[in-house]
Write a protein that holds these residues in place. Structure first.
Motif, PDB file in Angstrom:
ATOM      1  N   THR A 817       0.847  -1.193   0.000  1.00  0.00           N
ATOM      2  CA  THR A 817       0.000   0.000   0.000  1.00  0.00           C
ATOM      3  C   THR A 817       0.884   1.246   0.000  1.00  0.00           C
ATOM      4  O   THR A 817       2.120   1.159   0.077  1.00  0.00           O
ATOM      5  CB  THR A 817      -0.909   0.029   1.240  1.00  0.00           C
ATOM      6  OG1 THR A 817      -0.098   0.243   2.405  1.00  0.00           O
ATOM      7  CG2 THR A 817      -1.689  -1.264   1.390  1.00  0.00           C
ATOM      8  N   LYS A 819       1.220   3.164   2.373  1.00  0.00           N
ATOM      9  CA  LYS A 819       1.858   3.233   3.685  1.00  0.00           C
ATOM     10  C   LYS A 819       2.977   2.217   3.845  1.00  0.00           C
ATOM     11  O   LYS A 819       3.643   2.172   4.870  1.00  0.00           O
ATOM     12  CB  LYS A 819       0.813   3.017   4.787  1.00  0.00           C
ATOM     13  CG  LYS A 819      -0.261   4.085   4.829  1.00  0.00           C
ATOM     14  CD  LYS A 819      -1.245   3.801   5.950  1.00  0.00           C
ATOM     15  CE  LYS A 819      -2.338   4.861   6.020  1.00  0.00           C
ATOM     16  NZ  LYS A 819      -3.315   4.584   7.108  1.00  0.00           N
ATOM     17  N   VAL A 822       1.655  -4.167   4.507  1.00  0.00           N
ATOM     18  CA  VAL A 822       0.711  -4.388   5.609  1.00  0.00           C
ATOM     19  C   VAL A 822       0.179  -5.807   5.547  1.00  0.00           C
ATOM     20  O   VAL A 822       0.294  -6.493   4.521  1.00  0.00           O
ATOM     21  CB  VAL A 822      -0.478  -3.389   5.544  1.00  0.00           C
ATOM     22  CG1 VAL A 822       0.011  -1.957   5.626  1.00  0.00           C
ATOM     23  CG2 VAL A 822      -1.302  -3.617   4.271  1.00  0.00           C
ATOM     24  N   THR A 826      -5.688  -5.182   6.107  1.00  0.00           N
ATOM     25  CA  THR A 826      -5.600  -4.351   7.317  1.00  0.00           C
ATOM     26  C   THR A 826      -4.700  -3.151   7.045  1.00  0.00           C
ATOM     27  O   THR A 826      -4.130  -3.010   5.970  1.00  0.00           O
ATOM     28  CB  THR A 826      -5.013  -5.145   8.504  1.00  0.00           C
ATOM     29  OG1 THR A 826      -3.591  -5.288   8.316  1.00  0.00           O
ATOM     30  CG2 THR A 826      -5.644  -6.519   8.611  1.00  0.00           C
ATOM     31  N   ASP A 827      -4.555  -2.317   8.057  1.00  0.00           N
ATOM     32  CA  ASP A 827      -3.618  -1.190   7.983  1.00  0.00           C
ATOM     33  C   ASP A 827      -2.362  -1.456   8.804  1.00  0.00           C
ATOM     34  O   ASP A 827      -1.516  -0.560   8.957  1.00  0.00           O
ATOM     35  CB  ASP A 827      -4.291   0.093   8.499  1.00  0.00           C
ATOM     36  CG  ASP A 827      -5.436   0.538   7.596  1.00  0.00           C
ATOM     37  OD1 ASP A 827      -5.325   0.334   6.377  1.00  0.00           O
ATOM     38  OD2 ASP A 827      -6.431   1.072   8.133  1.00  0.00           O
ATOM     39  N   GLU A 828      -2.223  -2.670   9.334  1.00  0.00           N
ATOM     40  CA  GLU A 828      -1.086  -2.957  10.213  1.00  0.00           C
ATOM     41  C   GLU A 828       0.179  -3.160   9.393  1.00  0.00           C
ATOM     42  O   GLU A 828       0.286  -4.090   8.592  1.00  0.00           O
ATOM     43  CB  GLU A 828      -1.351  -4.194  11.064  1.00  0.00           C
ATOM     44  CG  GLU A 828      -0.205  -4.493  12.014  1.00  0.00           C
ATOM     45  CD  GLU A 828      -0.462  -5.686  12.912  1.00  0.00           C
ATOM     46  OE1 GLU A 828       0.489  -6.144  13.567  1.00  0.00           O
ATOM     47  OE2 GLU A 828      -1.614  -6.163  12.957  1.00  0.00           O
ATOM     48  N   GLN A 829       1.152  -2.305   9.624  1.00  0.00           N
ATOM     49  CA  GLN A 829       2.393  -2.383   8.868  1.00  0.00           C
ATOM     50  C   GLN A 829       3.260  -3.542   9.350  1.00  0.00           C
ATOM     51  O   GLN A 829       3.304  -3.862  10.541  1.00  0.00           O
ATOM     52  CB  GLN A 829       3.164  -1.066   8.992  1.00  0.00           C
ATOM     53  CG  GLN A 829       2.534   0.087   8.216  1.00  0.00           C
ATOM     54  CD  GLN A 829       3.434   1.306   8.188  1.00  0.00           C
ATOM     55  OE1 GLN A 829       3.818   1.833   9.229  1.00  0.00           O
ATOM     56  NE2 GLN A 829       3.775   1.747   6.991  1.00  0.00           N
TER      57      GLN A 829
END
Length: 909
Positions: A817, A819, A822, A826-829
């Motif tokens: 992503t 960011k 992940v 999810t958004d958990e790196q």
């Protein structure tokens, strides 16, 4: 200077006085011996002790305790060798002096495992100490070598005679040169240990059969693990400088007791026999099966076998728990382990057993209950209950803590508690030639082993299962086998295997009408029938439907509501059917459940399935269609109003029907059009000659069995259950020629598929199973024959050697992503260049699934190994892929897509 020898030295650090920080060999040997003696004295069941006494030829328990402690303590005697002492050269030099160090420098530069040195040097010491004084010289020498190899194998593999013979004498300290004769160092330590445990010549064993070998090997290894923990509280701290061994040993019994208690070790209780109603207060009146189990319990003495064959929904699990409880409290058995076909069924059973134990032991502070399968660490409700979770009684008062100690939750240790639930595979690893297999057999020795849904295994796993029963019999472990449907031939094989382990090679299977309980105890086989419960006596309506027509018919059938299960043979077919049904049902009326979801999603789906369709459900939908695979056919206590199934072997179809109108309490609430239990079977497609095409089902199941299933059911509109179950099963599994009145195309198909079944199914699968399994439990075998193929006991191996099928690989799904990297969805790196902690490892594995597509597995293993920093044993054999922003990734010739509704979609490009 006086020679001193280290067994543990941590990181090789030195203290402020410039002396190395180390734990002496004699202290570690005594630590291990003390733990082993405490385990035998306080934690082994009487059945396991009786097995060990008989196997070693020792009658007195105190002699047995001293003998086992001494032999276990000798495991690291090989550390008194130049190969070990100078592997941390600065410590060895500081302790042993320059002369021995200089001699070491002149030796060949290669490693010599200290367990191998123990196996080579220990026999002479044993014989000098008086082992085998009443045996011939040859018998005594053989026994000494066998014992040395057993304790020398404490790192997982038993040394072979060839390896022992090839040892370099100088490296292990047995050279001819006086200065290289390390016997002058190791024998006094041997004698010092002997004096510590107060071992006399009369305490030595006169024999060591296979059962004793497995128990002794497991005991030695586990005691070594426990004694190797140097922590101050609950461990064995290094001996301090200036403290003599005599001073050090005084506190060892208390250290061992404290360590075992803090690790959560417990012994199965013995106490008053409870009635069935007392054990199961929600069902105070036992059903006929349960009453029959209660009546026969007093005829059972370990080792014993019980085979229960009864319809789905008869309460076989409660009957098995009642028998296991009786065997624990009224005989010599110690606790139980329940082995099931799948992780999903294990998870569900663990919850049931947790509740059962909480009610059974309301006066206990802690009951240690493990869950044994590769995904157990991902189960939050299991992982979080380590010595923590309270069970409450009906009045809401705290009852008993039922959970798992952290020590026992680790891999290889989950079979060491009195109570456990898990997959059958975890037990089967004890009878395949693999690392640490003896630890698993030690854990099951003397415990009742409950095998649920034993009809669910193919010939490969069934071959291993037969040997498993033989070994359990030798180890004094009662076995309770549960099934709705078993062919006569299978019952005879299981009975013969267990009876053989008990020393009765020619026991014939008694006959009785279905449903029945077959028992074997004290050399006698017996069988008794019982009346089926009224609620399982029913007419199961059968309807053959065309694959391109049943979906419209289903929509019409559910006009007034109803809950339906559609069982497909493969994940791909289930995904396709789910997509097709989206045209007929609203999103909240349709679900999908199969094994190719990420574990985190699969667990949620499984919990929803149990919540919506379980016995206590308060959220049952008015209308719902669950498209699924075989994941719901075994042991899940769920109920549907209608079932639709692609063809499968007849016993599995009958097993699936056990999830149809399962809960009698729902009878009055069923929709008008679904008042009668009915199963729709999807017709095979016939070619121009009339030969059936079973499509994907033939990938999973054998064609001959599918053909005979179809022939047995094609002209039937109903089956009377349970009255017709026996005859139907034998019509499919009894080997015979095709009926003369059968159409010629099917006669030919019968004959060809039967020959293929004999060669491709029976011969090949049995030969492959024979290639990995242990030798028979009787007669005595060389220890090296148990572990010599070098196979590890990791989760990858468990899946590979206990089930025959295409290779699989656990694959972690990440996503790229804006960011960064992940966890998928999810958004958990996630940092691939960092070593993950345990919670992160849990989340990584929660976002994985096992993939078994041919070709793709090899590509994943070759090109997508986890990053080097992910060096945890839990991740070692995993692969990983990175999805793009659309949730897709390409691996060689395949495209993988993570769909929130369908799970992992695999398409060949």
């Amino acid at each position: 200077m006086q020679a001193r020898f280290w067994a543990k030295t941590g990181k090789g650090e030195f203290n402020d006085n410039n002396r190395p920080n180390y734990h002496p060999v004699i202290c570690h040997l005594a630590d291990t011996a003390t733990v082993a003696m405490e385990i035998v004295r306080s934690y082994l069941s009487q059945s396991a002790i009786d097995t060990l006494k008989k196997g070693l030829g020792i009658q007195d328990k105190e002699s047995l305790i001293r003998c086992c402690g001494f032999l276990a303590g000798c495991h690291d005697l090989g550390k008194v060798s130049p190969a070990f002492q100078f592997q941390v050269s600065k410590v060895g030099k500081a302790l042993l002096g320059d002369n021995l160090y200089d001699l070491w420098l002149k030796m060949p530069d290669r490693k010599t495992p200290h367990g191998l040195v123990t196996a080579k040097t220990m026999p002479e010491f044993l014989l000098d100490a008086g082992l085998g004084s009443h045996l011939t010289k040859r018998q005594a020498s053989q026994l000494a070598r066998r014992l040395a190899i057993i304790v020398g194998g404490h790192h997982g593999f038993f040394p072979s005679q060839a390896e022992i013979g090839d040892l370099d004498d100088d490296l292990c300290g047995t050279g001819e040169d006086d200065e290289l004769q390390w016997r002058r160092f190791s024998q006094p330590i041997f004698e010092q240990l002997r004096g510590y445990v107060k071992l006399t010549e009369t305490d030595f064993p006169s024999n060591c059969d296979n059962s004793a070998a497995m128990i002794l090997a497991g005991l030695t290894t586990i005691s070594d693990w426990i004694a190797s923990d140097p922590k101050e509280d609950g461990g064995f701290p290094y001996k301090k400088d200036g403290v003599s061994f005599e001073e050090y040993q005084a506190n060892l019994p208390d250290l061992a007791k404290n360590a075992l208690e803090q690790m959560g070790w417990m012994k199965a209780k013995k106490g008053q026999k409870l009635t069935f109603g007392e054990l199961f207060p929600k069902n105070p009146i036992p059903r006929p099966l349960q009453q029959a189990s209660s009546d026969l319990s007093t005829t059972l003495t370990p080792p014993c076998l019980v085979m229960i064959e009864a319809s789905m929904g008869e309460g076989k699990t409660e009957a098995a728990l009642y028998l296991a409880d009786y065997l624990q409290h009224q005989t010599s058995a110690g606790g139980f382990y329940i082995g099931l076909p799948t992780q999903a069924t294990s998870n569900a059973m663990w919850k049931r057993v947790k509740e059962f134990l909480g009610k059974r032991y309301q006066d206990e502070k802690f009951i240690n209950l493990t869950l044994s399968h590769s995904a157990a660490p991902l189960k939050d409700d299991y992982y979080k209950c380590r010595l923590e979770e309270q069970v409450y009684d009906d009045d809401g008062k705290p009852s008993v803590t039922v959970g798992v100690s952290e020590w026992h939750s680790a891999k290889r240790r989950t079979l060491l508690t009195p109570y456990g639930v898990g997959t059958l595979d975890q037990g089967l690893m004890g009878i395949v030639r693999s690392k640490w297999q003896f630890v698993r057999l030690f854990g099951l020795a003397g415990r009742t082993v409950i095998l649920d849904e034993i009809h669910a295994y193919d010939l490969y796993t069934s071959t291993l299962l037969e040997l498993f029963l033989e070994w359990l019999a030798v180890l004094g472990s009662p076995v309770i086998a549960l099934s709705a449907t078993l062919p006569k031939q299978t019952r005879q094989k299981l009975l013969s295997a267990y009876a053989k382990g008990c020393g009765y090679p020619d026991v014939k299977l008694p006959q009785a009408e279905y449903p029945r309980i077959t028992t074997f105890s004290g050399g006698d086989a017996d069988v008794r029938s019982f009346e089926p419960s009224k609620h399982v006596c029913r007419s199961l309506n059968l309807q053959w439907v065309k694959d391109d027509e049943w979906k419209i018919a289903l929509k019409e059938k559910l006009v007034s509501g109803g809950c339906v299960a559609v069982i497909c043979s493969t994940v791909g077919r289930a995904q396709m059917v789910f997509k097709e049904l989206q045209s007929y049902f609203a999103p909240d009326e349709l679900g999908l459940f199969h094994g190719r979801f990420l574990f985190v999603d699969r667990d949620k789906i499984e919990q929803k399935c149990l919540k919506d369709f379980g016995k206590e459900s308060k959220t049952r939908p008015e209308k719902y269609v669950l498209v699924t695979t075989q994941v719901i056919e075994q042991s899940l206590d769920v109920d549907f109003d209608l079932m639709i199934s692609y063809i499968a072997p007849l016993d599995l179809l009958l097993q699936r029907s056990g999830r149809l109108h399962r809960h009698e309490e729902r009878k009055k609430d069923r929709p008008e059009l679904l008042k009668q239990p009915a199963m729709w079977l999807i017709e095979p497609i016939l070619n121009d000659e009339g030969k059936p095409n079973f499509q994907e089902s033939e990938i999973i199941y054998n064609r001959h069995i599918l053909l005979r299933t179809w022939l047995a059911l094609r002209n039937r509109s109903c089956v009377q259950l349970p009255a017709e179950m026996d005859d139907l099963i034998e019509s499919v599994y009894l080997e015979k020629k095709a009926p003369e009145d059968l159409e010629s195309v099917h006669q030919q198909d019968w004959q060809v598929s039967l020959e293929n079944y004999k060669t491709g199914e029976i011969s090949v699968k049995r030969s492959k199973a024979n290639a990995v399994k242990l030798p028979p439990a009787i007669p005595e075998s060389y220890p090296e024959d148990f572990t010599r193929d070098g196979t590890e006991d990791d989760d990858n191996t468990v899946a590979k050697v206990t089930r025959l099928g295409d290779p699989t690989v656990t694959t972690i799904f990440l996503q790229q992503t804006d960011k960064g990297l992940v966890l998928a969805g999810t958004d958990e790196q996630i940092k691939s260049d960092r070593t993950p902690d345990f919670p992160t490892i849990q989340r990584l594995l929660a976002h994985s699934t096992r993939i078994g597509t041919r070709g793709l597995v090899q590509a994943l293993i070759a090109e997508h190994k986890v990053p080097p920093k992910w060096n945890s044993a839990l991740l070692r054999y995993c692969a990983y892929i990175v999805l793009d922003s659309k949730g897709k990734a390409q691996v060689d010739k395949w495209e993988l897509e993570l769909d929130p509704d369908l799970g992992i979609i695999i398409n060949r490009l």
